[in-house]
Design a protein around this motif. Structure first.
Motif, mmCIF file in Angstrom:
data_model
loop_
_atom_site.group_PDB
_atom_site.id
_atom_site.type_symbol
_atom_site.label_atom_id
_atom_site.label_comp_id
_atom_site.label_asym_id
_atom_site.label_seq_id
_atom_site.Cartn_x
_atom_site.Cartn_y
_atom_site.Cartn_z
ATOM 1 N N ILE A 190 0.615 -1.519 0.426
ATOM 2 C CA ILE A 190 0.018 -0.113 0.220
ATOM 3 C C ILE A 190 1.060 0.934 0.100
ATOM 4 O O ILE A 190 1.804 1.489 0.976
ATOM 5 N N GLY A 191 0.665 1.556 -0.891
ATOM 6 C CA GLY A 191 1.960 2.913 -1.253
ATOM 7 C C GLY A 191 3.351 3.027 -1.568
ATOM 8 O O GLY A 191 3.377 1.569 -1.470
ATOM 9 N N GLU A 192 3.948 3.430 -0.622
ATOM 10 C CA GLU A 192 5.258 3.510 -0.834
ATOM 11 C C GLU A 192 6.040 2.528 0.657
ATOM 12 O O GLU A 192 6.993 2.061 1.231
ATOM 13 N N ASP A 193 4.895 2.302 1.445
ATOM 14 C CA ASP A 193 5.702 2.652 3.176
ATOM 15 C C ASP A 193 4.668 1.078 3.717
ATOM 16 O O ASP A 193 5.384 0.408 4.948
ATOM 17 N N VAL A 194 4.174 0.548 3.574
ATOM 18 C CA VAL A 194 3.322 -0.374 3.908
ATOM 19 C C VAL A 194 2.930 -1.440 3.077
ATOM 20 O O VAL A 194 2.839 -1.614 2.341
ATOM 21 N N ARG A 239 3.872 -4.660 7.956
ATOM 22 C CA ARG A 239 5.149 -3.579 8.114
ATOM 23 C C ARG A 239 4.612 -2.390 7.449
ATOM 24 O O ARG A 239 4.628 -1.954 6.626
ATOM 25 N N ALA A 240 5.066 -1.392 8.535
ATOM 26 C CA ALA A 240 4.679 0.034 8.183
ATOM 27 C C ALA A 240 5.178 1.033 9.371
ATOM 28 O O ALA A 240 5.771 0.572 10.044
ATOM 29 N N PRO A 241 5.225 2.387 8.880
ATOM 30 C CA PRO A 241 6.334 3.558 9.540
ATOM 31 C C PRO A 241 5.274 3.341 10.869
ATOM 32 O O PRO A 241 4.421 3.027 11.139
ATOM 33 N N ARG A 242 6.255 3.555 12.111
ATOM 34 C CA ARG A 242 5.477 3.982 13.546
ATOM 35 C C ARG A 242 4.536 5.193 12.984
ATOM 36 O O ARG A 242 3.488 4.956 14.241
ATOM 37 N N ASN A 243 4.379 6.012 12.442
ATOM 38 C CA ASN A 243 3.520 7.279 12.186
ATOM 39 C C ASN A 243 2.391 6.814 11.428
ATOM 40 O O ASN A 243 1.602 7.641 11.881
ATOM 41 N N ILE A 244 2.780 5.458 11.154
ATOM 42 C CA ILE A 244 1.025 4.894 10.955
ATOM 43 C C ILE A 244 0.229 3.850 11.914
ATOM 44 O O ILE A 244 0.962 2.717 12.183
ATOM 45 N N ASP A 245 -0.956 4.103 12.259
ATOM 46 C CA ASP A 245 -1.456 3.776 13.271
ATOM 47 C C ASP A 245 -2.351 2.212 12.373
ATOM 48 O O ASP A 245 -3.029 2.652 11.177
ATOM 49 N N VAL A 246 -1.943 0.984 12.778
ATOM 50 C CA VAL A 246 -2.686 -0.323 13.020
ATOM 51 C C VAL A 246 -3.334 -0.626 13.553
ATOM 52 O O VAL A 246 -3.129 -0.618 14.460
ATOM 53 N N VAL A 247 -4.767 -0.913 13.498
ATOM 54 C CA VAL A 247 -5.919 -0.771 14.301
ATOM 55 C C VAL A 247 -7.231 -2.097 14.192
ATOM 56 O O VAL A 247 -7.410 -1.650 13.114
ATOM 57 N N ARG A 248 -6.404 -2.990 14.668
ATOM 58 C CA ARG A 248 -8.346 -3.876 14.048
ATOM 59 C C ARG A 248 -9.439 -3.592 13.971
ATOM 60 O O ARG A 248 -9.908 -1.701 14.878
ATOM 61 N N GLY A 249 -10.378 -4.241 13.174
ATOM 62 C CA GLY A 249 -11.355 -2.727 12.786
ATOM 63 C C GLY A 249 -12.187 -2.720 14.235
ATOM 64 O O GLY A 249 -12.782 -2.093 14.295
#
Length: 70
Positions: free
Chosen positions: A14-18, A35-45
């Motif tokens: 997804i994009g260049e970072d995820v 795998r995503a940068p720390r500034n991107i929140d990853v939260v279960r739905g």
């Protein structure tokens, strides 16, 4: 919505970072690595929905408290 078929070990970007990695499939359960940068929140739905519901309840309680102060 984009729907893709993937096998274990295959990825989706997804994009260049995820990067989404399919790590395991057992019956109807799929394990996904992200795998995503720390500034991107990853939260279960389901957690996102719970948080939204709790925030709404909190706002309603605060409004009711303010109404009672007047």
């Amino acid at each position: 919505m984009l729907v893709l078929s993937r096998k274990v070990g295959e990825t989706i970007w997804i994009g260049e970072d995820v990067e989404i990695v399919i790590s395991e499939v057992k019956g109807e359960q799929v394990k996904v690595g992200i795998r995503a940068p720390r500034n991107i929140d990853v939260v279960r739905g389901e957690l996102r929905q719970d948080i939204s519901t709790l925030n709404t309840e909190s706002v309603v309680k605060n409004i009711n408290i303010l109404k009672n102060i007047k």
